[in-house]
Design a protein around this motif. Structure first.
Motif, PDB file in Angstrom:
ATOM      1  N   GLN A 174     -47.071   9.546  21.983  1.00 30.50           N
ATOM      2  CA  GLN A 174     -46.050   8.644  21.647  1.00 30.50           C
ATOM      3  C   GLN A 174     -45.066   9.163  20.499  1.00 30.50           C
ATOM      4  OE1 GLN A 174     -45.503   5.363  23.040  1.00 30.50           O
ATOM      5  NE2 GLN A 174     -46.772   6.461  24.640  1.00 30.50           N
ATOM      6  N   ARG A 175     -44.005   9.002  20.403  1.00 30.71           N
ATOM      7  CA  ARG A 175     -43.151   9.573  19.354  1.00 30.71           C
ATOM      8  C   ARG A 175     -42.218   8.116  18.787  1.00 30.71           C
ATOM      9  NH1 ARG A 175     -46.089  12.726  20.171  1.00 30.71           N
ATOM     10  NH2 ARG A 175     -45.784  14.838  20.647  1.00 30.71           N
ATOM     11  N   SER A 176     -41.902   8.125  17.409  1.00 37.97           N
ATOM     12  CA  SER A 176     -41.243   7.114  16.806  1.00 37.97           C
ATOM     13  C   SER A 176     -39.894   7.323  16.832  1.00 37.97           C
ATOM     14  CB  SER A 176     -41.706   7.068  15.444  1.00 37.97           C
ATOM     15  OG  SER A 176     -41.360   8.016  14.609  1.00 37.97           O
ATOM     16  N   ALA A 177     -39.148   8.491  17.274  1.00 35.09           N
ATOM     17  CA  ALA A 177     -38.068   8.638  17.795  1.00 35.09           C
ATOM     18  C   ALA A 177     -37.950   9.917  18.617  1.00 35.09           C
ATOM     19  CB  ALA A 177     -37.143   8.944  16.330  1.00 35.09           C
ATOM     20  N   VAL A 178     -36.737  10.150  19.304  1.00 33.22           N
ATOM     21  CA  VAL A 178     -36.269  11.504  20.227  1.00 33.22           C
ATOM     22  C   VAL A 178     -34.948  11.582  19.786  1.00 33.22           C
ATOM     23  CG1 VAL A 178     -35.847  12.001  22.411  1.00 33.22           C
ATOM     24  CG2 VAL A 178     -37.754  10.757  22.243  1.00 33.22           C
ATOM     25  N   VAL A 179     -34.728  13.045  19.614  1.00 30.24           N
ATOM     26  CA  VAL A 179     -33.387  13.428  19.395  1.00 30.24           C
ATOM     27  C   VAL A 179     -32.849  14.367  20.100  1.00 30.24           C
ATOM     28  CG1 VAL A 179     -31.944  14.617  17.570  1.00 30.24           C
ATOM     29  CG2 VAL A 179     -33.783  13.075  16.602  1.00 30.24           C
ATOM     30  N   VAL A 180     -31.772  14.267  20.882  1.00 31.43           N
ATOM     31  CA  VAL A 180     -31.019  15.312  21.525  1.00 31.43           C
ATOM     32  C   VAL A 180     -29.801  15.814  20.899  1.00 31.43           C
ATOM     33  CG1 VAL A 180     -30.020  15.512  23.644  1.00 31.43           C
ATOM     34  CG2 VAL A 180     -31.877  14.090  23.636  1.00 31.43           C
ATOM     35  N   THR A 181     -29.861  17.134  20.863  1.00 29.46           N
ATOM     36  CA  THR A 181     -28.649  17.959  20.159  1.00 29.46           C
ATOM     37  C   THR A 181     -27.902  18.772  21.211  1.00 29.46           C
ATOM     38  OG1 THR A 181     -29.885  19.783  19.560  1.00 29.46           O
ATOM     39  CG2 THR A 181     -29.823  18.080  17.927  1.00 29.46           C
ATOM     40  N   GLY A 182     -26.436  19.026  20.785  1.00 31.95           N
ATOM     41  CA  GLY A 182     -25.699  19.722  21.728  1.00 31.95           C
ATOM     42  C   GLY A 182     -24.483  20.223  20.952  1.00 31.95           C
ATOM     43  N   TYR A 183     -23.401  20.482  21.610  1.00 33.93           N
ATOM     44  CA  TYR A 183     -22.092  20.765  20.995  1.00 33.93           C
ATOM     45  C   TYR A 183     -20.961  20.441  21.850  1.00 33.93           C
ATOM     46  CZ  TYR A 183     -18.533  23.251  18.543  1.00 33.93           C
ATOM     47  OH  TYR A 183     -17.331  23.488  18.029  1.00 33.93           O
ATOM     48  N   ASP A 184     -20.065  19.558  21.288  1.00 35.39           N
ATOM     49  CA  ASP A 184     -18.931  19.050  21.879  1.00 35.39           C
ATOM     50  C   ASP A 184     -17.737  20.085  21.825  1.00 35.39           C
ATOM     51  OD1 ASP A 184     -16.437  17.526  22.785  1.00 35.39           O
ATOM     52  OD2 ASP A 184     -17.466  15.776  22.446  1.00 35.39           O
ATOM     53  N   ALA A 185     -17.631  21.033  22.716  1.00 35.53           N
ATOM     54  CA  ALA A 185     -16.364  22.004  22.891  1.00 35.53           C
ATOM     55  C   ALA A 185     -15.086  21.275  22.669  1.00 35.53           C
ATOM     56  CB  ALA A 185     -16.514  22.720  23.842  1.00 35.53           C
ATOM     57  N   ASP A 186     -14.641  19.986  23.289  1.00 34.49           N
ATOM     58  CA  ASP A 186     -13.433  19.524  23.050  1.00 34.49           C
ATOM     59  C   ASP A 186     -13.057  19.055  21.760  1.00 34.49           C
ATOM     60  OD1 ASP A 186     -12.789  19.963  25.859  1.00 34.49           O
ATOM     61  OD2 ASP A 186     -13.628  18.008  26.381  1.00 34.49           O
ATOM     62  N   ARG A 187     -14.056  18.411  21.061  1.00 35.34           N
ATOM     63  CA  ARG A 187     -14.008  17.972  19.593  1.00 35.34           C
ATOM     64  C   ARG A 187     -14.360  18.730  18.516  1.00 35.34           C
ATOM     65  NH1 ARG A 187     -15.946  11.581  19.995  1.00 35.34           N
ATOM     66  NH2 ARG A 187     -14.728  10.825  21.718  1.00 35.34           N
ATOM     67  N   ARG A 188     -15.139  20.136  18.864  1.00 32.42           N
ATOM     68  CA  ARG A 188     -15.560  20.833  17.891  1.00 32.42           C
ATOM     69  C   ARG A 188     -16.513  20.706  17.046  1.00 32.42           C
ATOM     70  NH1 ARG A 188     -10.167  24.776  17.278  1.00 32.42           N
ATOM     71  NH2 ARG A 188      -9.874  25.338  19.447  1.00 32.42           N
ATOM     72  N   GLU A 189     -17.562  19.716  17.509  1.00 31.47           N
ATOM     73  CA  GLU A 189     -18.497  19.223  16.646  1.00 31.47           C
ATOM     74  C   GLU A 189     -19.901  19.040  17.444  1.00 31.47           C
ATOM     75  OE1 GLU A 189     -16.611  15.454  16.034  1.00 31.47           O
ATOM     76  OE2 GLU A 189     -17.494  14.614  17.590  1.00 31.47           O
ATOM     77  N   VAL A 190     -20.813  19.305  16.268  1.00 31.73           N
ATOM     78  CA  VAL A 190     -22.333  19.309  16.726  1.00 31.73           C
ATOM     79  C   VAL A 190     -22.613  17.612  17.338  1.00 31.73           C
ATOM     80  CG1 VAL A 190     -24.680  19.444  15.908  1.00 31.73           C
ATOM     81  CG2 VAL A 190     -22.878  21.080  15.268  1.00 31.73           C
ATOM     82  N   ILE A 191     -23.191  17.713  18.227  1.00 34.05           N
ATOM     83  CA  ILE A 191     -23.993  16.286  18.900  1.00 34.05           C
ATOM     84  C   ILE A 191     -25.212  16.080  18.253  1.00 34.05           C
ATOM     85  CG2 ILE A 191     -24.344  15.100  20.899  1.00 34.05           C
ATOM     86  CD1 ILE A 191     -22.461  16.828  22.530  1.00 34.05           C
ATOM     87  N   ASN A 192     -25.602  14.886  17.617  1.00 30.78           N
ATOM     88  CA  ASN A 192     -27.011  14.570  17.470  1.00 30.78           C
ATOM     89  C   ASN A 192     -26.986  13.274  17.664  1.00 30.78           C
ATOM     90  OD1 ASN A 192     -29.055  13.727  15.487  1.00 30.78           O
ATOM     91  ND2 ASN A 192     -28.850  16.015  14.865  1.00 30.78           N
ATOM     92  N   GLU A 193     -27.775  12.885  18.706  1.00 28.29           N
ATOM     93  CA  GLU A 193     -28.108  11.439  19.332  1.00 28.29           C
ATOM     94  C   GLU A 193     -29.682  11.007  19.148  1.00 28.29           C
ATOM     95  OE1 GLU A 193     -25.882   9.057  19.619  1.00 28.29           O
ATOM     96  OE2 GLU A 193     -24.049  10.316  19.367  1.00 28.29           O
ATOM     97  N   LYS A 194     -29.965  10.012  18.466  1.00 33.50           N
ATOM     98  CA  LYS A 194     -31.266   9.646  18.331  1.00 33.50           C
ATOM     99  C   LYS A 194     -31.640   8.076  19.142  1.00 33.50           C
ATOM    100  CE  LYS A 194     -34.445   8.667  14.591  1.00 33.50           C
ATOM    101  NZ  LYS A 194     -34.502   8.726  13.111  1.00 33.50           N
ATOM    102  N   ALA A 195     -32.870   8.156  19.723  1.00 34.45           N
ATOM    103  CA  ALA A 195     -33.164   6.892  20.311  1.00 34.45           C
ATOM    104  C   ALA A 195     -34.580   6.622  19.586  1.00 34.45           C
ATOM    105  CB  ALA A 195     -33.309   6.980  21.726  1.00 34.45           C
ATOM    106  N   GLY A 196     -34.818   5.239  19.151  1.00 33.84           N
ATOM    107  CA  GLY A 196     -35.934   4.679  18.705  1.00 33.84           C
ATOM    108  C   GLY A 196     -36.710   3.777  19.791  1.00 33.84           C
ATOM    109  N   PRO A 197     -37.822   3.142  19.009  1.00 37.74           N
ATOM    110  CA  PRO A 197     -38.433   2.142  19.753  1.00 37.74           C
ATOM    111  C   PRO A 197     -37.682   1.086  20.347  1.00 37.74           C
ATOM    112  CG  PRO A 197     -39.514   2.664  17.529  1.00 37.74           C
ATOM    113  CD  PRO A 197     -38.237   3.503  17.671  1.00 37.74           C
ATOM    114  N   ASP A 198     -36.463   0.601  19.856  1.00 39.74           N
ATOM    115  CA  ASP A 198     -35.881  -0.417  20.353  1.00 39.74           C
ATOM    116  C   ASP A 198     -35.401  -0.146  21.888  1.00 39.74           C
ATOM    117  OD1 ASP A 198     -34.150   1.696  19.058  1.00 39.74           O
ATOM    118  OD2 ASP A 198     -32.569   0.418  19.126  1.00 39.74           O
ATOM    119  N   ALA A 199     -35.271   1.140  22.259  1.00 43.24           N
ATOM    120  CA  ALA A 199     -35.095   1.427  23.554  1.00 43.24           C
ATOM    121  C   ALA A 199     -35.961   0.786  24.661  1.00 43.24           C
ATOM    122  CB  ALA A 199     -34.938   2.846  23.834  1.00 43.24           C
ATOM    123  N   LEU A 200     -37.228   0.477  24.205  1.00 44.74           N
ATOM    124  CA  LEU A 200     -38.328  -0.152  24.949  1.00 44.74           C
ATOM    125  C   LEU A 200     -38.311  -1.876  24.572  1.00 44.74           C
ATOM    126  CD1 LEU A 200     -40.587   2.549  24.017  1.00 44.74           C
ATOM    127  CD2 LEU A 200     -40.479   1.770  26.236  1.00 44.74           C
TER     128      LEU A 200
END
Length: 361
Positions: free
Chosen positions: A221-247
């Motif tokens: 079990q985890r209290s949060a999950v983070v997925v990262t990446g890079y948006d080449a069109d916007r030239r910015e780092v991607i950092n999205e997080k999901a928490g327990p509310d997803a369930l």
């Protein structure tokens, strides 16, 4: 009038649309299994000697194509007469003969459902401007199947299938958005759990539920999950997080493992690095899906019933007399195995999961 104390339940076999009583007569072992990742498999064993079969060097049964043969369609039903259900519909992929030293010879038949075609097709391919559900629909059409898709997810500029079978590729796409794959006759289904319909089954310990192992485990079990990446069109780092509310939409009460882990063991965040997201929509969908995958497995059940043909992958399960923390509804069946043999008769083994543990005094 008193009821019979014992009901003998034997499988019923239909080959190319024709009822084969000889297969039911000679079957001494049957195993049909399926999980949320799709591809239902069958293994059945038939005695090769009997009336009119002399044994080696004489003719053996079920080897001349009269009852069963490679490539033939096979349907199997099981259960008492008033509750009999089809548990397999597919094609024969292999036939095996076993000649033992002191045992009678027998024929083993292996079969798979319509997803066998996807398993046997390997390719490299690029999909453009499609969602995962649209990719699944295109694959279904190419294999001559109807498509039934209902899975939310991002639209990708490019999706690459790199030296994978169509089934492995489809399973990978399903994992990213927590969709499930299965076939009914000639229809391929690709749906998220909330969009999958299944039977409602109640099992009582000491009744139909013969044995079970129930586990509440915080280690994954985890209290949060983070997925990262890079948006080449916007030239910015991607950092999205999901928490327990997803369930939250999937539970109605009890202690949620994704929240309990932080109180019991401290804050716990996992960073997904297997895939690199190219847009925020991709990262958000993947983070939510991973949170769902982990959270749903907080409470797991592995059980055996006295033969339950209504139990299938996708069934909503209620347990009774199984211990205060574990009793109640909310379980989702993720794997089913229907078996038959001459010693124990019909049995159904299953795995199920739930995101919550009951409150206890």
């Amino acid at each position: 009038m008193t009821e019979a104390p014992l009901t003998v339940v034997s499988p019923v076999f239909t080959v190319d649309g024709q009822l084969m009583r000889e297969l039911a007569r000679d079957c001494f072992r049957l195993d049909v299994c399926e999980g949320v990742e799709g591809l239902r498999k069958l293994q059945a064993c038939f005695l090769a000697t009997g009336a009119g079969a002399l044994g080696p060097p004489g003719d053996l049964l079920h080897l001349d194509g009269g009852t069963i043969d490679l490539g033939k369609s096979l349907r199997v039903a099981i259960g008492a007469q008033h509750e009999q259900r089809f548990v397999f519909d597919g094609k024969v992929s292999a036939i095996e003969l076993t000649l033992g030293d002191a045992d009678p010879p027998y024929v083993t038949v292996f079969a798979e459902d319509a997803l066998m075609g996807l398993r046997m097709t390997r390719r490299m391919r690029t999909y453009r401007d499609k969602t995962d559900a649209e990719v699944a629909a295109e694959l279904a059409r190419e294999h001559g199947l109807q498509a039934d898709t209902d899975a939310d997810g991002p639209r990708y500029d490019v999706v690459q299938q790199f030296n994978q079978s169509d089934l492995a590729f489809l399973r990978e796409r399903a994992r990213l958005v927590q969709a499930e794959i299965w076939c009914t006759e000639r229809t391929l289904h690709f749906r998220t759990r909330s969009q999958r319909t299944g039977s409602e089954v109640t099992l009582v310990r000491g009744g139909d539920l013969i044995e079970a192992r129930l586990t509440a485990d915080l280690s994954a079990q985890r209290s949060a999950v983070v997925v990262t990446g890079y948006d080449a069109d916007r030239r910015e780092v991607i950092n999205e997080k999901a928490g327990p509310d997803a369930l939250d939409a999937e539970v109605t009460g009890g202690r949620l493992g994704a929240r309990l882990v932080e109180r019991a063991l401290g804050a716990s965040t996992t960073l997904r690095v297997r895939e690199a997201a190219l847009t925020s929509a991709e990262a958000s969908a993947w983070a939510r899906a991973e949170m769902l995958r982990r959270g749903r497995k907080f409470v797991t059940v592995n059980g055996t019933t006295n033969g339950t043909p209504d139990l299938m992958v996708g069934s909503r399960l209620t347990l009774q007399r199984s211990g205060a923390p574990f009793d109640g509804s909310g379980y989702y069946v993720t794997r089913v195995r229907h078996t038959f043999d001459l010693r124990r008769g019909f049995r159904t083994c299953f795995d199920a999961e739930r995101a919550t543990l009951n409150e206890v005094a």
